[in-house]
Design a protein around this motif. Structure first.
Motif, PDB file in Angstrom:
ATOM      1  N   VAL A  81      51.433  37.202 -25.239  1.00 21.50           N
ATOM      2  CA  VAL A  81      52.554  37.149 -26.137  1.00 21.50           C
ATOM      3  C   VAL A  81      52.769  35.663 -26.438  1.00 21.50           C
ATOM      4  O   VAL A  81      52.957  35.462 -27.586  1.00 21.50           O
ATOM      5  CB  VAL A  81      53.995  37.728 -25.664  1.00 21.50           C
ATOM      6  CG1 VAL A  81      55.174  37.363 -26.395  1.00 21.50           C
ATOM      7  CG2 VAL A  81      53.572  39.285 -25.443  1.00 21.50           C
ATOM      8  N   TRP A  86      53.643  35.287 -30.627  1.00 23.00           N
ATOM      9  CA  TRP A  86      54.215  36.476 -31.164  1.00 23.00           C
ATOM     10  C   TRP A  86      55.953  36.272 -30.601  1.00 23.00           C
ATOM     11  O   TRP A  86      56.209  36.104 -29.665  1.00 23.00           O
ATOM     12  CB  TRP A  86      54.113  37.779 -30.417  1.00 23.00           C
ATOM     13  CG  TRP A  86      52.464  38.123 -30.973  1.00 23.00           C
ATOM     14  CD1 TRP A  86      51.992  37.477 -31.934  1.00 23.00           C
ATOM     15  CD2 TRP A  86      51.758  39.185 -30.262  1.00 23.00           C
ATOM     16  NE1 TRP A  86      50.615  38.496 -31.866  1.00 23.00           N
ATOM     17  CE2 TRP A  86      50.365  39.297 -31.101  1.00 23.00           C
ATOM     18  CE3 TRP A  86      51.815  39.927 -28.989  1.00 23.00           C
ATOM     19  CZ2 TRP A  86      49.606  40.160 -30.702  1.00 23.00           C
ATOM     20  CZ3 TRP A  86      50.756  40.734 -28.793  1.00 23.00           C
ATOM     21  CH2 TRP A  86      49.734  40.888 -29.543  1.00 23.00           C
ATOM     22  N   THR A  87      56.760  36.330 -31.638  1.00 27.81           N
ATOM     23  CA  THR A  87      58.136  36.219 -31.466  1.00 27.81           C
ATOM     24  C   THR A  87      58.850  37.475 -32.447  1.00 27.81           C
ATOM     25  O   THR A  87      58.151  37.970 -33.230  1.00 27.81           O
ATOM     26  CB  THR A  87      58.651  34.874 -31.922  1.00 27.81           C
ATOM     27  OG1 THR A  87      58.534  34.798 -33.233  1.00 27.81           O
ATOM     28  CG2 THR A  87      58.340  33.989 -31.010  1.00 27.81           C
ATOM     29  N   ASN A  88      59.959  37.784 -32.415  1.00 28.19           N
ATOM     30  CA  ASN A  88      60.637  38.411 -33.360  1.00 28.19           C
ATOM     31  C   ASN A  88      60.406  38.025 -34.791  1.00 28.19           C
ATOM     32  O   ASN A  88      60.147  38.791 -35.786  1.00 28.19           O
ATOM     33  CB  ASN A  88      62.019  38.708 -33.187  1.00 28.19           C
ATOM     34  CG  ASN A  88      62.292  39.621 -31.998  1.00 28.19           C
ATOM     35  OD1 ASN A  88      61.494  39.855 -31.059  1.00 28.19           O
ATOM     36  ND2 ASN A  88      63.413  39.891 -31.428  1.00 28.19           N
ATOM     37  N   PHE A  91      57.024  38.540 -36.420  1.00 25.75           N
ATOM     38  CA  PHE A  91      56.967  39.708 -37.160  1.00 25.75           C
ATOM     39  C   PHE A  91      57.980  40.085 -38.470  1.00 25.75           C
ATOM     40  O   PHE A  91      57.429  40.701 -39.188  1.00 25.75           O
ATOM     41  CB  PHE A  91      57.129  40.815 -36.114  1.00 25.75           C
ATOM     42  CG  PHE A  91      55.827  40.916 -35.185  1.00 25.75           C
ATOM     43  CD1 PHE A  91      54.648  41.457 -35.810  1.00 25.75           C
ATOM     44  CD2 PHE A  91      55.866  40.404 -33.694  1.00 25.75           C
ATOM     45  CE1 PHE A  91      53.351  41.441 -34.845  1.00 25.75           C
ATOM     46  CE2 PHE A  91      54.784  40.242 -33.186  1.00 25.75           C
ATOM     47  CZ  PHE A  91      53.642  40.824 -33.451  1.00 25.75           C
ATOM     48  N   ILE A 110      61.493  46.614 -32.863  1.00 27.15           N
ATOM     49  CA  ILE A 110      61.648  45.837 -31.839  1.00 27.15           C
ATOM     50  C   ILE A 110      62.985  45.987 -30.934  1.00 27.15           C
ATOM     51  O   ILE A 110      62.804  45.871 -29.757  1.00 27.15           O
ATOM     52  CB  ILE A 110      61.927  44.304 -32.525  1.00 27.15           C
ATOM     53  CG1 ILE A 110      60.171  43.823 -33.062  1.00 27.15           C
ATOM     54  CG2 ILE A 110      62.232  43.278 -31.572  1.00 27.15           C
ATOM     55  CD1 ILE A 110      60.405  42.620 -33.887  1.00 27.15           C
ATOM     56  N   ARG A 116      58.849  43.522 -24.674  1.00 21.27           N
ATOM     57  CA  ARG A 116      58.339  42.847 -26.041  1.00 21.27           C
ATOM     58  C   ARG A 116      56.824  43.225 -26.340  1.00 21.27           C
ATOM     59  O   ARG A 116      56.530  43.300 -27.362  1.00 21.27           O
ATOM     60  CB  ARG A 116      58.395  41.357 -25.860  1.00 21.27           C
ATOM     61  CG  ARG A 116      60.079  41.141 -26.086  1.00 21.27           C
ATOM     62  CD  ARG A 116      60.331  41.136 -27.353  1.00 21.27           C
ATOM     63  NE  ARG A 116      61.820  41.119 -27.362  1.00 21.27           N
ATOM     64  CZ  ARG A 116      62.899  41.810 -27.786  1.00 21.27           C
ATOM     65  NH1 ARG A 116      62.356  43.246 -28.370  1.00 21.27           N
ATOM     66  NH2 ARG A 116      63.963  41.786 -27.784  1.00 21.27           N
ATOM     67  N   TYR A 120      55.874  44.411 -29.961  1.00 20.37           N
ATOM     68  CA  TYR A 120      55.019  43.834 -30.817  1.00 20.37           C
ATOM     69  C   TYR A 120      53.556  44.217 -31.012  1.00 20.37           C
ATOM     70  O   TYR A 120      52.968  44.324 -32.026  1.00 20.37           O
ATOM     71  CB  TYR A 120      54.569  42.373 -30.111  1.00 20.37           C
ATOM     72  CG  TYR A 120      55.931  41.292 -30.046  1.00 20.37           C
ATOM     73  CD1 TYR A 120      56.908  41.735 -30.883  1.00 20.37           C
ATOM     74  CD2 TYR A 120      55.938  40.453 -29.213  1.00 20.37           C
ATOM     75  CE1 TYR A 120      58.170  40.905 -30.906  1.00 20.37           C
ATOM     76  CE2 TYR A 120      57.099  39.630 -29.102  1.00 20.37           C
ATOM     77  CZ  TYR A 120      58.211  40.130 -29.783  1.00 20.37           C
ATOM     78  OH  TYR A 120      59.222  39.154 -29.900  1.00 20.37           O
ATOM     79  N   CYS A 123      54.358  46.687 -33.532  1.00 19.04           N
ATOM     80  CA  CYS A 123      54.458  46.041 -35.012  1.00 19.04           C
ATOM     81  C   CYS A 123      53.016  45.978 -35.533  1.00 19.04           C
ATOM     82  O   CYS A 123      52.723  45.971 -36.748  1.00 19.04           O
ATOM     83  CB  CYS A 123      55.344  44.693 -34.676  1.00 19.04           C
ATOM     84  SG  CYS A 123      56.886  45.096 -34.220  1.00 19.04           S
TER      85      CYS A 123
END
Length: 195
Positions: A81, A86-88, A91, A110, A116, A120, A123
């Protein structure tokens, strides 16, 4: 009795709703047999060996399908991650490029997964559907069908795309979710036929 899954979770099935609720266990215990004890408020996980050591305890949340403690996640998953950035927001930007309904679906996915890494990966799989042969460019319309669904899932979107429901006229669906509204048709009897 259970075996800790590859995703370092165990699950219990709700007695009446039959919904599976997943609870994290430290990653070191993946594949090991455990005993799960629970009541309406708490879930406890113990090793199924001579030590009977308690390895996890969780508050039993009625709405969370996955309950995950960050320290239970394998370091390799946390590293992936971090390495991929990768973060909110990452995405959300991808979803915004597709459309507002896709953004809403991503936000809800999410929020649904406290873990997470799982969120992810879901997503990524969702966004990749937009480029998949046969589904190209149809993701936004599929997500529009889930606009009123509180907890959308990847499988819901796949089913909508596979059945072509993203191409169905918008007036065939109600605001209570993806519940079909009866279309007008000469051969369909109404409620008066059953008096």
């Amino acid at each position: 009795m259970a075996t800790v899954g590859k995703n370092n979770h165990v699950y219990i099935i709700h007695e009446t709703s039959k919904v599976m609720y997943h609870y994290s266990v430290p990653w070191q215990y993946i594949g090991q047999r455990v005993r799960i004890y629970y009541d309406p408020n708490t879930v406890e996980v113990y090793l199924d060996d001579l030590t009977r050591q308690r390895i996890a305890v969780h508050r039993r949340e009625g709405t969370a399908i996955y309950t995950t403690v960050g320290e239970h996640v394998p370091p390799s998953h946390r590293a992936i991650v971090a390495q991929r950035g990768w973060t909110n927001d990452y995405f959300y930007r991808i979803a915004d490029a597709i459309g507002p309904c896709t953004r809403l679906a991503i936000e809800r996915i999410i929020a649904r997964y406290p873990n997470r890494t799982q969120a992810y990966r879901t997503c990524i799989a969702l966004v990749k559907l937009n480029q998949k042969d046969g589904f190209s460019g149809r993701l936004e319309a599929a997500c529009r069908r889930l606009e009123y669904v509180e907890k959308p899932s990847l499988n819901m979107v796949k089913n909508i795309l596979a059945k072509g429901l993203d191409r169905a006229p918008a007036d065939l669906f109600s605001e209570q979710g993806d519940k079909p509204v009866q279309p007008p048709h000469g051969n369909i009897r109404g409620k008066d036929a059953y008096r």
